[in-house]
Design a protein around this motif. Sequence first.
Motif, PDB file in Angstrom:
ATOM      1  N   LYS A 265      -1.015  14.313  -2.319  1.00  0.00           N
ATOM      2  CA  LYS A 265      -0.294  13.133  -1.859  1.00  0.00           C
ATOM      3  C   LYS A 265      -1.049  12.421  -0.739  1.00  0.00           C
ATOM      4  CE  LYS A 265       3.023  11.783  -3.155  1.00  0.00           C
ATOM      5  NZ  LYS A 265       3.256  10.815  -4.254  1.00  0.00           N
ATOM      6  N   VAL A 266      -1.721  13.159   0.116  1.00  0.00           N
ATOM      7  CA  VAL A 266      -2.518  12.514   1.164  1.00  0.00           C
ATOM      8  C   VAL A 266      -3.782  11.895   0.559  1.00  0.00           C
ATOM      9  CG1 VAL A 266      -3.870  12.916   3.262  1.00  0.00           C
ATOM     10  CG2 VAL A 266      -1.588  13.889   3.046  1.00  0.00           C
ATOM     11  N   ASP A 267      -4.407  12.581  -0.399  1.00  0.00           N
ATOM     12  CA  ASP A 267      -5.554  11.987  -1.097  1.00  0.00           C
ATOM     13  C   ASP A 267      -5.166  10.677  -1.768  1.00  0.00           C
ATOM     14  OD1 ASP A 267      -7.541  13.807  -0.454  1.00  0.00           O
ATOM     15  OD2 ASP A 267      -7.222  15.052  -2.232  1.00  0.00           O
ATOM     16  N   GLU A 268      -3.931  10.586  -2.218  1.00  0.00           N
ATOM     17  CA  GLU A 268      -3.450   9.364  -2.853  1.00  0.00           C
ATOM     18  C   GLU A 268      -3.500   8.180  -1.894  1.00  0.00           C
ATOM     19  OE1 GLU A 268       0.716   7.611  -4.811  1.00  0.00           O
ATOM     20  OE2 GLU A 268       0.599   9.672  -4.089  1.00  0.00           O
ATOM     21  N   ALA A 269      -3.245   8.447  -0.609  1.00  0.00           N
ATOM     22  CA  ALA A 269      -3.096   7.363   0.364  1.00  0.00           C
ATOM     23  C   ALA A 269      -4.386   6.973   1.073  1.00  0.00           C
ATOM     24  CB  ALA A 269      -2.048   7.765   1.404  1.00  0.00           C
ATOM     25  N   ILE A 270      -5.298   7.928   1.298  1.00  0.00           N
ATOM     26  CA  ILE A 270      -6.476   7.623   2.107  1.00  0.00           C
ATOM     27  C   ILE A 270      -7.563   6.943   1.278  1.00  0.00           C
ATOM     28  CG2 ILE A 270      -6.016   9.500   3.726  1.00  0.00           C
ATOM     29  CD1 ILE A 270      -8.125  11.175   2.278  1.00  0.00           C
ATOM     30  N   TRP A 271      -8.425   6.213   1.975  1.00  0.00           N
ATOM     31  CA  TRP A 271      -9.521   5.465   1.365  1.00  0.00           C
ATOM     32  C   TRP A 271      -9.020   4.513   0.271  1.00  0.00           C
ATOM     33  CZ3 TRP A 271     -13.811   5.117   4.010  1.00  0.00           C
ATOM     34  CH2 TRP A 271     -14.084   6.113   4.960  1.00  0.00           C
ATOM     35  N   GLY A 272      -7.861   3.940   0.514  1.00  0.00           N
ATOM     36  CA  GLY A 272      -7.296   2.951  -0.394  1.00  0.00           C
ATOM     37  C   GLY A 272      -6.344   3.566  -1.392  1.00  0.00           C
ATOM     38  N   ASN A 273      -5.104   3.066  -1.420  1.00  0.00           N
ATOM     39  CA  ASN A 273      -4.150   3.564  -2.407  1.00  0.00           C
ATOM     40  C   ASN A 273      -4.371   2.877  -3.752  1.00  0.00           C
ATOM     41  OD1 ASN A 273      -3.014   1.020  -2.122  1.00  0.00           O
ATOM     42  ND2 ASN A 273      -1.344   1.721  -0.815  1.00  0.00           N
ATOM     43  N   ALA A 274      -3.569   3.226  -4.723  1.00  0.00           N
ATOM     44  CA  ALA A 274      -3.774   2.690  -6.071  1.00  0.00           C
ATOM     45  C   ALA A 274      -3.659   1.171  -6.096  1.00  0.00           C
ATOM     46  CB  ALA A 274      -2.774   3.325  -7.039  1.00  0.00           C
ATOM     47  N   SER A 275      -2.678   0.631  -5.395  1.00  0.00           N
ATOM     48  CA  SER A 275      -2.468  -0.817  -5.417  1.00  0.00           C
ATOM     49  C   SER A 275      -3.669  -1.567  -4.860  1.00  0.00           C
ATOM     50  CB  SER A 275      -1.207  -1.184  -4.612  1.00  0.00           C
ATOM     51  OG  SER A 275      -0.051  -0.647  -5.214  1.00  0.00           O
ATOM     52  N   SER A 276      -4.213  -1.078  -3.742  1.00  0.00           N
ATOM     53  CA  SER A 276      -5.363  -1.766  -3.144  1.00  0.00           C
ATOM     54  C   SER A 276      -6.572  -1.718  -4.056  1.00  0.00           C
ATOM     55  CB  SER A 276      -5.693  -1.154  -1.781  1.00  0.00           C
ATOM     56  OG  SER A 276      -6.186   0.173  -1.908  1.00  0.00           O
ATOM     57  N   HIS A 277      -6.746  -0.610  -4.780  1.00  0.00           N
ATOM     58  CA  HIS A 277      -7.896  -0.514  -5.670  1.00  0.00           C
ATOM     59  C   HIS A 277      -7.682  -1.295  -6.966  1.00  0.00           C
ATOM     60  CE1 HIS A 277     -10.700   1.932  -3.443  1.00  0.00           C
ATOM     61  NE2 HIS A 277      -9.691   2.660  -3.021  1.00  0.00           N
ATOM     62  N   HIS A 278      -6.454  -1.405  -7.411  1.00  0.00           N
ATOM     63  CA  HIS A 278      -6.188  -2.290  -8.549  1.00  0.00           C
ATOM     64  C   HIS A 278      -6.553  -3.733  -8.188  1.00  0.00           C
ATOM     65  CE1 HIS A 278      -4.538   0.492 -11.383  1.00  0.00           C
ATOM     66  NE2 HIS A 278      -3.518   0.838 -10.626  1.00  0.00           N
ATOM     67  N   ARG A 279      -6.185  -4.149  -6.976  1.00  0.00           N
ATOM     68  CA  ARG A 279      -6.529  -5.509  -6.535  1.00  0.00           C
ATOM     69  C   ARG A 279      -8.029  -5.686  -6.416  1.00  0.00           C
ATOM     70  NH1 ARG A 279      -1.971  -4.542  -3.164  1.00  0.00           N
ATOM     71  NH2 ARG A 279      -3.338  -3.981  -1.425  1.00  0.00           N
ATOM     72  N   ARG A 280      -8.713  -4.633  -5.952  1.00  0.00           N
ATOM     73  CA  ARG A 280     -10.172  -4.724  -5.824  1.00  0.00           C
ATOM     74  C   ARG A 280     -10.830  -4.807  -7.198  1.00  0.00           C
ATOM     75  NH1 ARG A 280     -14.519  -0.435  -4.114  1.00  0.00           N
ATOM     76  NH2 ARG A 280     -16.083  -1.738  -3.091  1.00  0.00           N
ATOM     77  N   VAL A 281     -10.340  -4.048  -8.149  1.00  0.00           N
ATOM     78  CA  VAL A 281     -10.865  -4.121  -9.510  1.00  0.00           C
ATOM     79  C   VAL A 281     -10.710  -5.534 -10.060  1.00  0.00           C
ATOM     80  CG1 VAL A 281     -10.487  -3.387 -11.914  1.00  0.00           C
ATOM     81  CG2 VAL A 281     -10.598  -1.686 -10.083  1.00  0.00           C
TER      82      VAL A 281
END
Length: 327
Positions: free
Chosen positions: A303-319
């Motif tokens: 759960k912490v790995d999920e949040a650090i260095w960008g969560n899923a939403s931020s990386h979807h936006r980056r993609v």
Amino acid sequence: MDFELTEEQRLLREFSRAMLTAACPPALVRAVADAGTDGDDALWQKAVELGWPSLAVAEDAGGAGQGVIELCLVAEEVGRAAAPGPFAESALVAAAAAGGGAPDDVVAGLLEGKHKGAVVDAAAPDLIHAAGSADWLLVLGADVRLAPAPATKRRTTIDLSRGWYAATGPLDGRVLDLDPHRWRDAMTVLTAADALGAGERLLEMTVAYTTVREQFGRPIGSFQAVKHKAADMLITLQGVRAATYRAAMAIDAGAPDASLWASVAKAHAAEGVSEVAGTALQLHGGIGFTWEHDLHLFLRRAKVDEAIWGNASSHHRRVAALLRQAG
């Protein structure tokens, strides 16, 4: 692109897993958590003996000359054991120091494992893994800086397998001649690999439990609904694995779409491993909700790995942004 591991990579994974299985049982993880420290000295020395700190340092600088793929193999096994300590991070700091022009004595201390390194997201200096025991911090922002470890304050998080800190002192340091995007992508992918390892352990524990837990006179693992959930967990983890190592290969190759694949990997790991953790908790039933069960070591870490260095939403936006740029 060839996704098969080389013989050398298979041996790295095999020896790393064997060492962690023997030297890092859940009891050690709990003992480190109870002591409020960042790791175990004996475990760190075993990692040094395996050559982890120098793994990604160029051969002409005294290292093994490997890349992000090999660091991911280590990070995956570290996550699979919920091992406390900045193993993959310190190796990444050593590689950056060696490749970016840091003083020779600093590089030597890191690659020999005499000093430890941690990696900092300049946008989130209040959540740094193992900063309390680090000698050097790799600060990733608009540039790449190698900073002496500042004063820190230990944070309380749900992840008790690792120590997390906020920097209370300045993060000023030597600017390294490195591309900040590449090193941020590498740290992002290493986080995905750690989550992948935790997810694999959650699946193993779930399959083992459903094999022995009986209901209506039969192991619950014999029920079709439970089988389907376990199969879904496996399929999800295979997807996370493919995305993670695809990204690592792109970074090592210097591919122009490496950042895209790094975000794909982190988004997939953040969503997928979190889903795996939820299913594992469900299939363990009431016992899975007790802190005394080792399931929590891996669920909380994921759960912490999920949040650090960008969560899923931020990386979807980056993609999406990277695809628009490419188009």
